[in-house]
Design a protein around this motif. Structure first.
Motif, mmCIF file in Angstrom:
data_model
loop_
_atom_site.group_PDB
_atom_site.id
_atom_site.type_symbol
_atom_site.label_atom_id
_atom_site.label_comp_id
_atom_site.label_asym_id
_atom_site.label_seq_id
_atom_site.Cartn_x
_atom_site.Cartn_y
_atom_site.Cartn_z
ATOM 1 N N ASN A 65 0.807 -1.215 0.000
ATOM 2 C CA ASN A 65 0.000 0.000 0.000
ATOM 3 C C ASN A 65 0.839 1.263 0.000
ATOM 4 O OD1 ASN A 65 1.052 0.047 2.544
ATOM 5 N ND2 ASN A 65 -0.914 -0.224 3.621
ATOM 6 N N GLY A 66 2.139 1.135 -0.283
ATOM 7 C CA GLY A 66 2.993 2.309 -0.320
ATOM 8 C C GLY A 66 2.750 3.143 -1.570
ATOM 9 N N SER A 67 3.073 4.425 -1.475
ATOM 10 C CA SER A 67 2.910 5.329 -2.621
ATOM 11 C C SER A 67 3.771 4.856 -3.784
ATOM 12 C CB SER A 67 3.309 6.746 -2.225
ATOM 13 O OG SER A 67 3.339 7.590 -3.358
ATOM 14 N N LYS A 68 3.200 4.911 -5.010
ATOM 15 C CA LYS A 68 3.932 4.464 -6.189
ATOM 16 C C LYS A 68 4.598 5.641 -6.905
ATOM 17 C CE LYS A 68 0.632 0.680 -6.863
ATOM 18 N NZ LYS A 68 1.502 -0.309 -6.219
ATOM 19 N N ASP A 69 4.402 6.837 -6.356
ATOM 20 C CA ASP A 69 5.008 8.035 -6.957
ATOM 21 C C ASP A 69 6.458 8.118 -6.502
ATOM 22 O OD1 ASP A 69 5.750 10.447 -7.960
ATOM 23 O OD2 ASP A 69 4.201 11.619 -6.916
ATOM 24 N N ILE A 70 7.375 7.833 -7.416
ATOM 25 C CA ILE A 70 8.781 7.777 -7.049
ATOM 26 C C ILE A 70 9.323 9.124 -6.617
ATOM 27 C CG2 ILE A 70 9.697 8.220 -9.359
ATOM 28 C CD1 ILE A 70 11.772 6.022 -8.773
ATOM 29 N N ASN A 71 8.618 10.214 -7.006
ATOM 30 C CA ASN A 71 9.081 11.544 -6.624
ATOM 31 C C ASN A 71 8.489 12.009 -5.307
ATOM 32 O OD1 ASN A 71 10.625 11.942 -9.009
ATOM 33 N ND2 ASN A 71 8.703 12.332 -10.139
ATOM 34 N N SER A 72 7.582 11.179 -4.757
ATOM 35 C CA SER A 72 6.929 11.548 -3.501
ATOM 36 C C SER A 72 7.826 11.216 -2.320
ATOM 37 C CB SER A 72 5.598 10.824 -3.362
ATOM 38 O OG SER A 72 5.045 10.998 -2.069
ATOM 39 N N ILE A 73 7.765 12.032 -1.278
ATOM 40 C CA ILE A 73 8.527 11.756 -0.054
ATOM 41 C C ILE A 73 8.017 10.506 0.640
ATOM 42 C CG2 ILE A 73 7.058 13.144 1.469
ATOM 43 C CD1 ILE A 73 9.615 14.060 2.880
ATOM 44 N N ASN A 74 6.773 10.122 0.320
ATOM 45 C CA ASN A 74 6.178 8.926 0.933
ATOM 46 C C ASN A 74 6.305 7.692 0.051
ATOM 47 O OD1 ASN A 74 5.219 10.277 3.273
ATOM 48 N ND2 ASN A 74 3.514 11.123 2.067
ATOM 49 N N TYR A 75 7.161 7.778 -0.963
ATOM 50 C CA TYR A 75 7.298 6.660 -1.896
ATOM 51 C C TYR A 75 7.682 5.371 -1.155
ATOM 52 C CZ TYR A 75 9.326 3.612 -5.464
ATOM 53 O OH TYR A 75 9.635 2.543 -6.264
ATOM 54 N N GLY A 76 6.858 4.336 -1.346
ATOM 55 C CA GLY A 76 7.144 3.015 -0.806
ATOM 56 C C GLY A 76 6.965 2.869 0.680
ATOM 57 N N ILE A 77 6.501 3.906 1.357
ATOM 58 C CA ILE A 77 6.335 3.794 2.814
ATOM 59 C C ILE A 77 4.977 3.167 3.105
ATOM 60 C CG2 ILE A 77 6.153 5.064 4.979
ATOM 61 C CD1 ILE A 77 8.000 7.152 3.786
ATOM 62 N N GLY A 78 4.993 2.097 3.891
ATOM 63 C CA GLY A 78 3.756 1.390 4.214
ATOM 64 C C GLY A 78 4.050 -0.061 4.519
ATOM 65 N N GLU A 79 3.183 -0.946 4.068
ATOM 66 C CA GLU A 79 3.393 -2.360 4.316
ATOM 67 C C GLU A 79 2.869 -3.186 3.146
ATOM 68 O OE1 GLU A 79 -0.479 -3.799 6.837
ATOM 69 O OE2 GLU A 79 1.129 -2.800 7.986
ATOM 70 N N ALA A 80 3.478 -4.348 2.991
ATOM 71 C CA ALA A 80 3.057 -5.292 1.962
ATOM 72 C C ALA A 80 2.869 -6.650 2.627
ATOM 73 C CB ALA A 80 4.089 -5.383 0.851
ATOM 74 N N VAL A 81 1.723 -7.255 2.415
ATOM 75 C CA VAL A 81 1.389 -8.546 3.029
ATOM 76 C C VAL A 81 1.238 -9.585 1.931
ATOM 77 C CG1 VAL A 81 -0.228 -9.813 4.472
ATOM 78 C CG2 VAL A 81 0.247 -7.401 4.955
ATOM 79 N N THR A 82 1.936 -10.693 2.071
ATOM 80 C CA THR A 82 1.846 -11.786 1.107
ATOM 81 C C THR A 82 1.612 -13.101 1.829
ATOM 82 O OG1 THR A 82 4.239 -12.137 1.138
ATOM 83 C CG2 THR A 82 3.372 -10.634 -0.538
ATOM 84 N N ASN A 83 0.939 -14.025 1.148
ATOM 85 C CA ASN A 83 0.708 -15.374 1.669
ATOM 86 C C ASN A 83 1.334 -16.382 0.713
ATOM 87 O OD1 ASN A 83 -0.885 -14.422 3.844
ATOM 88 N ND2 ASN A 83 -2.666 -14.267 2.482
ATOM 89 N N SER A 84 1.893 -17.426 1.264
ATOM 90 C CA SER A 84 2.478 -18.484 0.441
ATOM 91 C C SER A 84 2.264 -19.832 1.110
ATOM 92 C CB SER A 84 3.969 -18.241 0.194
ATOM 93 O OG SER A 84 4.684 -18.260 1.420
ATOM 94 N N TYR A 85 2.286 -20.893 0.277
ATOM 95 C CA TYR A 85 2.090 -22.256 0.767
ATOM 96 C C TYR A 85 3.261 -23.105 0.269
ATOM 97 C CZ TYR A 85 -2.616 -20.433 1.395
ATOM 98 O OH TYR A 85 -3.703 -19.670 1.760
ATOM 99 N N PRO A 86 4.397 -22.969 0.928
ATOM 100 C CA PRO A 86 5.590 -23.659 0.426
ATOM 101 C C PRO A 86 5.527 -25.178 0.645
ATOM 102 C CG PRO A 86 6.082 -22.542 2.481
ATOM 103 C CD PRO A 86 4.691 -22.135 2.099
ATOM 104 N N LEU A 87 5.831 -25.905 -0.419
ATOM 105 C CA LEU A 87 6.027 -27.346 -0.344
ATOM 106 C C LEU A 87 7.519 -27.609 -0.186
ATOM 107 C CD1 LEU A 87 3.751 -28.391 -3.337
ATOM 108 C CD2 LEU A 87 3.173 -28.576 -0.909
ATOM 109 N N THR A 88 7.883 -28.520 0.700
ATOM 110 C CA THR A 88 9.297 -28.803 0.931
ATOM 111 C C THR A 88 9.586 -30.263 0.652
ATOM 112 O OG1 THR A 88 8.892 -29.210 3.284
ATOM 113 C CG2 THR A 88 9.565 -26.988 2.656
#
Length: 782
Positions: free
Chosen positions: A567-590
Motif C-alpha cells: 500500500n505504499g505510494s507508487k510516486d517515485i518523486n513523492s517523499i512517501n514513496y514506498g512507505i507502508g506495508e506489503a502482506v503476502t501469503n504463500s504455501y511452500p512445499l518442501t
C-alpha cells in the motif's frame, strides 16, 4: 637361653603371669601352669573398646577350664584385632585377668605444603589405605601411606619432593598425623637420546614421541614431565612406526632413565635395533573360508610386492574377522603366520581362517537407561533376538543409539552364554545425560549487543524420544516465538513427524543506516522417511504470512517492494514513496534428502553429511523456489586432529514473472559463513551501504580441529579458511567476487548450547566491506 620356671610358684606371688605376648609369640615358649577352672574374668586397661568385644575373642568362659593352649590362643586373637599395643593374661585365685594397653586412635590427618593435589582427595585416598580420622593408629600403615604419597608425587615428575611425617600424641590416647610436604620443583626432560637408528633421523623419531623437552605448550600438556606410562606408549608408537615401514624385526633393546643429582633434569636414552627392511613376497588364505575365499581376499590391504606394513596386516585380519562375524561367526580366529627369507629380505604370510561355531543372539539386555524407555533404545537396534549374530548390525545398532544424543556413553558387549556354546547375549549399557534445557536470561553477541532469550526444550520428553520445544528470542535482528514437536517414530517403520508454529520478526543488524521490519507468521507439517541407515527423505507443507513494513529510512529496494506489492505510494518523486506495508501469503512445499554417516552430531570426528532441500511455493501471492545443498566431510588426519570441510550452494528464483522475494534472500558474513566480515554484510549494497543479501550464495569452509588434551572432548581449538559471497538474481558468479578469510578459534558444546569464538582476518576485503576481527556466537554448528 632357656627360662627355668619350676622355681616360680603361686605360693611366691599373689599373681602368676601365665603368658606374655612378646615372649609367647616371638620365642615360642609358654609358661607351664596347671589348668584351673575360671571363676570370673576381669578386663583392665580399656578406654574405648567395649569389654564385650574382648570377651568375644577369649576362648574360655566362666566355669570352663583354662590352660596354656587357651592362653596362647587368647593372646594371638586379641593381638590380631589390631586394637591393642600390649596384651597380658594373669590369674588370681581362679580369676582370669586380661591386662590390655590400647593402641591410640587417629584424631585427625593434616597436610601442609601440598599444591599438586587437593587436600580433600588426599584425605579420602589415605583413609582408604587405613590412615584416617577415628582409625586405629598403626605405624606400619602410616609408613605405607607415606610411600604411596611419594609414589603419587613421583608420577607427577616431582622427584625432589620431601615428606616428613609427624605423630603428635594428644589427650584420651589419640594422635594427630601430619604430613609436611616440600614438593620441590618439577623435574623436566632435558634430553632424549636415540641410539641405533639409521633409516630415520633423531628428529623424525623424537617427533613421534609424546614425551618431549620443554617447549611453547608443554606448560599445558606437561609432555616435558617424565611418566612411565607415557614412555611405554611412546615405545609402542616407535615400534609401530618402524613395523609400518617394513622393519619387521625392529626391537627396542633398552631404555635408560637418569636424573641429575639436583633432581631437576631427566635424561632418556632409547636403544633400538632397526633390523632389515622386508618386502611381502606372498600372502594367501588357508582354512575354512566358507567358500568365500575371493570375497575375503578382497579385504586384504597388504599385497604381494608391498613393503611390509604391520598396521595394514592387522587391519586385514580384523576386516576378515569382522566379515566372518557378519555371517554369524562371532568368535572367528584369523591369524597371520609369517615365513621370513632373511637372505632376500622377504616375508610370506599365510592367513589361517578358523570360523569356529556359528552363533546366534539369545537376548538383548539394556542397562543404565534409568529415564529413557526400553522401546526408545530397542527400536534403534538392527540386530534381533533369536537370530544369527551379525557384527555389522550390532555396530550399526550401537551407532544409532549414540546418535540419539540422549546418553553420555554407549558401550556394547557380546558375552557368551555360559550354558551354551553357540549363543551370545548383546549387553548395551548407557549413561543418561540431561536432555532438557530450561533457559531464561540475557545474552550478548558481537552483532546484536544485549538480547533476552528464553527457551524450554526437551529432546527426550518423559523418556519417549519425542522432542518438544518452545523458543523465545528478543534479539533486535531476529525476534522469535516458536513451538515445535517432533516424533521420530510417528510410525513403527521409523517415519518421523515434525509440527512447527512460529512468529519471526527480522530487522537490519545494529549499525545499518536503513530500517525495516519483516514479520513472518506460519507453520509447517513435515515427515521424514528413512530409506537406509544413513539416508532419509523429508517432505512437508507449510503456510507463511509475511508482512514487510517500511519507513522513511528504509533501503530503496524495500521501498520499491512495498510500492509494487503493498500500500505504499507508487510516486517515485513523492517523499512517501514506498512507505507502508506489503502482506503476502504463500504455501511452500518442501522436499529434502539427507545422508548422515557422522559418528556424532555435535562433535563429529569422522564421516560425511549431505543435505539437499527444495522449497517450492507454487501457490499464493508470491511464487518462487529455493534450493539448498550442503555437504560436510570429517576426516582424522593425525591422532585426534580432524580435518573438517564444509561446502554450500544455495539458489532461489521467482516464478510467474515475479522476482525472487527479497525476504527470502540469502546472506553471508560472520560465523557460519565467512568469518572476519560482519554478520550478513557481504553482497550487494543499497545507496546507504547496507547489505541486501542475494538469491544465490556460495560458501566453503576448511577447519583443522584440535581437542584440548584432558578436557571435555567438545572443547577444541581450530584454524580455518573461509570463502564465499552472495549474488543478486541473474548476477554472474565470478571467483574474483568471492571473499576469503583465515584465522583461529575455539568451539565448545557448553551447557547452554554450542559456543564458537573466532579471531579472523579478511584476506581480500574491498574498501566498502565491513570487517570484524573477533566474533562469537551461540548455537551454531560449523
Amino acid at each position: 637361653m632357656k627360662l627355668h620356671i619350676e622355681q616360680f610358684t603361686l605360693a611366691h606371688f599373689r599373681r602368676h603371669a601365665l603368658s606374655l605376648a612378646a615372649f609367647a609369640l616371638c620365642t615360642g615358649n609358654a609358661l607351664a601352669i596347671e589348668p584351673f577352672t575360671v571363676k570370673d574374668i576381669r578386663v583392665e586397661g580399656l578406654q574405648r573398646t567395649e569389654a564385650g568385644t574382648v570377651f568375644s575373642y577369649l576362648p574360655v568362659k566362666v566355669g570352663e577350664q583354662f590352660d596354656d593352649a587357651k592362653s596362647t590362643t587368647a593372646i594371638k586373637s586379641l593381638y590380631a584385632t589390631g586394637f591393642f599395643k600390649d596384651v597380658q593374661i594373669e590369674a588370681q585365685d581362679g580369676v582370669l585377668i586380661v591386662l590390655l594397653e590400647e593402641r591410640p586412635t587417629i584424631a585427625g590427618v593434616e597436610f601442609t605444603g601440598t599444591k599438586e593435589f587437593e587436600k580433600d582427595a588426599l584425605v579420602k585416598a589415605l583413609k582408604d589405605i587405613g590412615v584416617g580420622e577415628s582409625r586405629i593408629f598403626d605405624k606400619a600403615t602410616v609408613d605405607r601411606a607415606e610411600q604411596e604419597l611419594k609414589r603419587q608425587y613421583l608420577s607427577k615428575g616431582l622427584y625432589g619432593m620431601q615428606i616428613t611425617t609427624t605423630i603428635t600424641p594428644i589427650e584420651r590416647n589419640r594422635v594427630n598425623v601430619t604430613f609436611a610436604v616440600d614438593e620441590g620443583e618439577v623435574a623436566k626432560i632435558a634430553q632424549i637420546n636415540i641410539i641405533g637408528n639409521k633409516a630415520f633421523s633423531d628428529g623424525e623419531i623424537r617427533d613421534l614421541l609424546t614425551l618431549t623437552t620443554p617447549g611453547w605448550f608443554t606448560w599445558y600438556t606437561k609432555a616435558d614431565q617424565y611418566s612411565k606410562q607415557k614412555l611405554s606408549g611412546d615405545i609402542e608408537t616407535l615400534r609401530s612406526f618402524y613395523q609400518n615401514r617394513g622393519y619387521l624385526e625392529m626391537q627396542i633393546l633398552s631404555t635408560q632413565i637418569s636424573i641429575t643429582p639436583d633432581k631437576k633434569d631427566i635424561y632418556i636414552t632409547i636403544n633400538l635395533d632397526e633390523g632389515d627392511k622386508y618386502t611381502v613376497s606372498d600372502i594367501k588364505l588357508e582354512g575354512d573360508t566358507l567358500g568365500r575365499e575371493e570375497e575375503l581376499a578382497s579385504l586384504l590391504l597388504l599385497k604381494s610386492g608391498n613393503i611390509y606394513n604391520a598396521a595394514r596386516l592387522t587391519e586385514s585380519t580384523k576386516r576378515i574377522s569382522e566379515r566372518m562375524g557378519n555371517f554369524g561367526y562371532a568368535f572367528a580366529n584369523v591369524n597371520a603366520n609369517p615365513v621370513l627369507n632373511k637372505e632376500k629380505k622377504e616375508v610370506a604370510f599365510t592367513i589361517f581362517v578358523d570360523p569356529g561355531k556359528r552363533v546366534y543372539v539369545r537376548r538383548i539386555n539394556l542397562a543404565g537407561n534409568t529415564r529413557t524407555r526400553d522401546e526408545v533404545i530397542r527400536r534403534e537396534f538392527r540386530q534381533f533376538e533369536s537370530s544369527w549374530y551379525d557384527g555389522e548390525k550390532i555396530k550399526t545398532s550401537r551407532d544409532r543409539v549414540e546418535r540419539l544424543g540422549y546418553f553420555k556413553d554407549v558401550t556394547i558387549e557380546t558375552p557368551e552364554v555360559p550354558t551354551s556354546v553357540d549363543q551370545v547375549d548383546v549387553n548395551l549399557t548407557v549413561t543418561e545425560k540431561p536432555t532438557g534445557n530450561l533457559m531464561f536470561g540475557a545474552g550478548y553477541s558481537s552483532a546484536e549487543k544485549l538480547t533476552l532469550t528464553g527457551s524450554i526444550q526437551q529432546a527426550n520428553a518423559f523418556g519417549s524420544g519425542d522432542t518438544i520445544g518452545l523458543d523465545v528470542n528478543t534479539s533486535r535482528q531476529n525476534r522469535t516465538i516458536a513451538v515445535a514437536h517432533t516424533d521420530p517414530y510417528f510410525t513403527d517403520d521409523g517415519v518421523s513427524r515434525n509440527i512447527e508454529l512460529y512468529l519471526r520478526t527480522t530487522r537490519p543488524i545494529i549499525g545499518s543506516t536503513g530500517d525495516y521490519k519483516i514479520q513472518t507468521t506460519g507453520g509447517a507439517l513435515r515427515f521424514g522417511v528413512p530409506f537406509s541407515e544413513v539416508d532419509t527423505v523429508f517432505f512437508g507443507l507449510g503456510f507463511e504470512r509475511t508482512k514487510v513494513e517500511t519507513y522513511y529510512l528504509s533501503p530503496p529496494r524495500y521501498l520499491q517492494y512495498v510500492a509494487d506489492y503493498g500500500n505504499g505510494s507508487k510516486d517515485i518523486n513523492s517523499i512517501n514513496y514506498g512507505i507502508g506495508e506489503a502482506v503476502t501469503n504463500s504455501y511452500p512445499l518442501t522436499a529434502a534428502w539427507q545422508r548422515d554417516s557422522r559418528d556424532s552430531v555435535l562433535t563429529p570426528t569422522i564421516g560425511r553429511y549431505q543435505r539437499a532441500n527444495l522449497e517450492l511455493a507454487a501457490f499464493g501471492s508470491f511464487k518462487y523456489y529455493r534450493a539448498i545443498y550442503n555437504a560436510q566431510l570429517f576426516q582424522p588426519i593425525y591422532r585426534s586432529v580432524v580435518l573438517a570441510l564444509n561446502g554450500e550452494f544455495d539458489y532461489g528464483h521467482g516464478l510467474g514473472g515475479k522476482p525472487f522475494p527479497l525476504f527470502k534472500n540469502f546472506y553471508a558474513g560472520g560465523i557460519g559463513s565467512v568469518r572476519g566480515y560482519e554478520p550478513s554484510s557481504l553482497g550487494t549494497r543499497d545507496p546507504n551501504g547496507d547489505a541486501l543479501g542475494g538469491s544465490t550464495r556460495v560458501l566453503a569452509n576448511v577447519e583443522l580441529q584440535i581437542p584440548f588434551p584432558g578436557a571435555d572432548k567438545s572443547l577444541r581449538w581450530f584454524t580455518f579458511v573461509d570463502g564465499g559471497n552472495v549474488f543478486d538474481e541473474g548476477q554472474k558468479i565470478r571467483p574474483k567476487d568471492l571473499r576469503f578469510s583465515a584465522g583461529i578459534g575455539i568451539s565448545w558444546i557448553s551447557p547452554v548450547g554450542p559456543l564458537k569464538l573466532s579471531f579472523g582476518k579478511a584476506l581480500n576485503a574491498k574498501p566498502d566491506d565491513k570487517k570484524q576481527t573477533f566474533q562469537f556466537q551461540m548455537g551454531t554448528g560449523f
